[in-house]
Design a protein around this motif. Structure first.
Motif, mmCIF file in Angstrom:
data_model
loop_
_atom_site.group_PDB
_atom_site.id
_atom_site.type_symbol
_atom_site.label_atom_id
_atom_site.label_comp_id
_atom_site.label_asym_id
_atom_site.label_seq_id
_atom_site.Cartn_x
_atom_site.Cartn_y
_atom_site.Cartn_z
ATOM 1 N N ILE A 277 44.388 29.901 86.862
ATOM 2 C CA ILE A 277 45.001 30.304 88.285
ATOM 3 C C ILE A 277 43.991 31.449 88.785
ATOM 4 O O ILE A 277 43.872 31.306 90.129
ATOM 5 N N THR A 278 43.387 32.107 88.096
ATOM 6 C CA THR A 278 42.193 33.021 88.576
ATOM 7 C C THR A 278 41.254 32.378 89.226
ATOM 8 O O THR A 278 40.830 32.665 90.446
ATOM 9 N N ALA A 279 40.860 31.306 88.790
ATOM 10 C CA ALA A 279 39.660 30.609 89.524
ATOM 11 C C ALA A 279 40.034 29.726 90.553
ATOM 12 O O ALA A 279 39.143 29.431 91.541
ATOM 13 N N ALA A 280 41.192 28.998 90.368
ATOM 14 C CA ALA A 280 41.710 27.996 91.463
ATOM 15 C C ALA A 280 42.755 28.086 92.209
ATOM 16 O O ALA A 280 42.835 27.450 93.654
ATOM 17 N N VAL A 281 43.575 29.152 92.268
ATOM 18 C CA VAL A 281 44.839 29.408 93.180
ATOM 19 C C VAL A 281 44.692 30.204 94.266
ATOM 20 O O VAL A 281 44.362 31.482 93.904
ATOM 21 N N PRO A 282 44.735 29.887 95.534
ATOM 22 C CA PRO A 282 44.635 31.269 96.414
ATOM 23 C C PRO A 282 45.667 32.236 96.328
ATOM 24 O O PRO A 282 47.058 31.919 95.885
ATOM 25 N N ASP A 283 45.363 33.417 97.011
ATOM 26 C CA ASP A 283 46.351 34.307 96.901
ATOM 27 C C ASP A 283 47.125 34.294 98.208
ATOM 28 O O ASP A 283 46.638 33.699 99.193
ATOM 29 N N HIS A 284 48.237 34.828 98.268
ATOM 30 C CA HIS A 284 49.165 35.005 99.190
ATOM 31 C C HIS A 284 49.577 36.503 99.643
ATOM 32 O O HIS A 284 50.203 36.725 98.382
ATOM 33 N N ALA B 188 47.543 23.612 88.752
ATOM 34 C CA ALA B 188 47.788 24.906 88.385
ATOM 35 C C ALA B 188 49.095 25.303 88.030
ATOM 36 O O ALA B 188 49.613 25.832 87.029
ATOM 37 N N LEU B 189 49.985 25.276 89.457
ATOM 38 C CA LEU B 189 51.124 25.539 89.315
ATOM 39 C C LEU B 189 52.242 24.725 88.384
ATOM 40 O O LEU B 189 53.108 25.066 87.934
ATOM 41 N N ALA B 190 51.832 23.153 88.515
ATOM 42 C CA ALA B 190 52.492 22.457 87.591
ATOM 43 C C ALA B 190 52.540 22.788 85.996
ATOM 44 O O ALA B 190 53.381 22.509 85.439
ATOM 45 N N LEU C 231 50.466 35.766 87.865
ATOM 46 C CA LEU C 231 49.422 36.064 86.505
ATOM 47 C C LEU C 231 50.323 36.816 85.571
ATOM 48 O O LEU C 231 50.227 36.716 84.230
ATOM 49 N N THR C 232 51.184 37.845 86.097
ATOM 50 C CA THR C 232 52.158 38.832 85.205
ATOM 51 C C THR C 232 53.035 37.884 84.484
ATOM 52 O O THR C 232 53.365 38.060 83.161
#
Length: 408
Positions: free
Chosen positions: A193-200, A26-28, A91-92
C-alpha cells in the motif's frame, strides 16, 4: 494511470488501461485479509475448540465477536476519522489486523482470544467503510462498478483459496500457524500500500453531515434491509458449515466443499464485474434465487457428496457477487451521502454476521445442524420481495447502475 490518446473504436481498451490495477489489487488484498480473518474459524472450529477448552458453539462466537466489533465501531469511527487522509487510515486498519491476528495465534485463553477478535473486527470496520469508496475514487467515470468488483475480488479468493488452505494448514500443522500467516500477509500489504496506492484527502468539515441523513435518500433503506437479511441468511449456514457437514457425515469433505463454494464465488464476481454497470437489479435477484436453490438442496437431498457439492456450487455463484452488488447499490443510491450509506451498510453487514453467529449457535444447540438450510430459506423470502419491489430506487429496473445517482 493516465488517460492516453488512441484511435477511435478502442474505447474498451482505454477503460481497461485507465483502471489502476496495481492499486486496486492492493485493495483486493486488504479485502482478502479482512474476509479471511473473519471467516477462518468456520473451518477450524474443532481444532480451536480443543485448544481453547470450549465447545464448538462457543468457538463459533469468535466470528460473532469479530462482527460485533465492526458493527459497534464502524459508524462512530468512520465519522471520527472522516478528515483523515485515506491512505493513513487504510494503513492503520491493516496494522490492526497484524496485531490482532498475532495475539489470536499466541493466545491460549478464550477470553483473550475474544478480545483479539474484537480488535480485528474494529480494524475491519475501518477498512470496510473505506475500501469501496477508495476504489470508486480511483476509477474513471462509468467504471466505478468494475473498480469495486476488482477490489471485492478478495472475498471469493479468500473463500475459494484462503479458507480451504487455512483449514488444511490448521489440520495438518496447527490453527495458530494460520493466524501467524495472516499477520505476515498484513505486514507485506502495508509495504504494498505504501508503494502503490495513491493517497486521497479526507472529507472537509464543512461538507460533513450527520450519517442518519443518508436514510432519507430514496433507495438507501431497501439496500440496507437487503444487506441485513441476506447476510444473516448466509452467515447462519456458513459460520457453522463444519458442524452441518459433520451432521451429514461429510466432516472430512469440509475443505472440498469450501473450495467448490469459493471457486464458484470467483466465477460469480467475474460475472458481476462484467455486468454490474448494466444489470445490477437482475444480478441481485439472481443471487438471491441461487442461494435459495442451494439451501433447498441442502434441506431436502443432502444425502451424499454430489448434491452437497452442487449446492456449494450454486451457493457460491449466488453469494460471490453479493458484496460488490450491495456496496455498489448503496454507493449509487446514496449519491452525495454515499460514504454515510457505506458506513451504515458495513455496520448492518456485521450486525447480521454477529446475529448469524448467535442464531446459528442457538439453532445448533436446540434444533441441530439440520435446521440451518430451512432457516436460510425463511430469511431469503423477504430479501427477494424487497429487491423485486425496489425497482425505482435501490435496485432500479431499466437503467445503468452508474445512472442511479441521478434518479429521485
Amino acid at each position: 494511470m493516465t488517460t492516453q490518446q488512441v484511435p477511435a473504436g478502442s474505447g474498451a481498451r482505454i477503460h481497461k488501461q485507465q483502471l489502476p490495477m496495481g492499486a486496486l489489487l492492493a485493495l483486493a488484498m486488504a479485502v482478502f485479509i479482512t474476509s479471511l480473518t473473519e471467516t477462518l474459524p468456520a473451518g477450524l472450529l474443532p481444532e480451536m475448540s480443543a485448544d481453547l477448552h470450549v465447545g464448538e458453539s462457543a468457538t463459533g462466537q469468535t466470528v460473532t465477536i469479530y462482527a460485533l466489533g465492526t458493527a459497534l465501531t464502524a459508524i462512530p469511527l468512520t465519522a471520527a476519522t472522516a478528515g483523515w487522509r485515506r491512505k493513513r487510515l487504510l494503513l492503520t486498519a491493516i496494522a490492526g489486523f497484524a496485531v490482532a491476528n498475532t495475539v489470536t495465534a499466541l493466545s491460549t485463553s478464550y477470553p483473550l482470544t475474544m478480545v483479539a477478535r474484537f480488535v480485528a473486527g474494529v480494524a475491519a470496520g475501518l477498512a470496510w467503510a473505506l475500501l469501496a469508496g477508495y476504489a470508486r475514487r480511483m476509477a474513471p467515470p462509468g467504471l466505478e462498478g468494475k473498480a469495486i468488483a476488482v477490489a471485492m475480488a478478495g472475498i471469493p479468493v479468500a473463500l475459494s483459496l484462503g479458507v480451504p488452505a487455512g483449514t488444511f494448514l490448521g489440520q495438518a500443522v496447527a490453527w495458530q500457524a494460520v493466524f501467524l500467516v495472516m499477520s505476515a500477509l498484513a505486514v507485506a500489504l502495508i509495504v504494498w500500500i505504501t508503494a502503490a496506492v495513491p493517497d486521497h484527502p479526507g472529507q472537509r468539515q464543512e461538507h460533513r453531515a450527520p450519517m442518519r441523513h443518508a436514510l432519507r435518500v430514496p433507495g438507501v433503506a431497501p439496500v440496507l434491509f437487503v444487506t441485513l437479511v441476506f447476510v444473516l441468511a448466509h452467515t447462519v449456514l456458513y459460520a457453522y458449515i463444519a458442524s452441518f457437514l459433520a451432521h451429514i457425515r461429510m466432516a472430512d469433505r469440509t475443505d472440498l466443499v469450501l473450495l467448490v463454494f469459493g471457486g464458484s464465488s470467483l466465477l460469480s464476481i467475474w460475472i458481476t464485474g462484467a455486468l454490474i454497470d448494466r444489470r445490477l437489479r437482475g444480478l441481485t435477484i439472481a443471487a438471491t434465487l441461487l442461494v435459495g436453490a442451494a439451501a433447498t438442496i441442502l434441506a431436502l437431498v443432502a444425502d451424499g457428496p454430489a448434491p452437497v457439492l452442487i449446492a456449494a456450487l450454486l451457493w457460491g455463484l449466488g453469494w460471490g457477487g453479493v458484496p460488490t452488488l450491495l456496496q455498489t447499490a448503496a454507493g449509487h443510491a446514496g449519491r452525495d451521502r454515499a460514504d454515510a450509506a457505506q458506513a451504515m451498510l458495513v455496520t448492518l453487514w456485521n450486525v447480521a454476521m454477529a446475529a448469524g453467529g448467535v442464531v446459528g449457535g442457538v439453532l445448533l444447540d436446540l434444533l441441530g445442524a439440520a435446521s440451518f438450510p430451512p432457516s436460510v430459506l425463511v430469511l431469503l423470502v423477504p430479501t427477494l420481495l424487497v429487491v423485486v419491489g425496489a425497482r425505482t430506487n435501490g435496485f432500479p429496473a431499466g437503467h445503468r447502475a452508474d445512472r442511479v445517482g441521478q434518479r429521485t
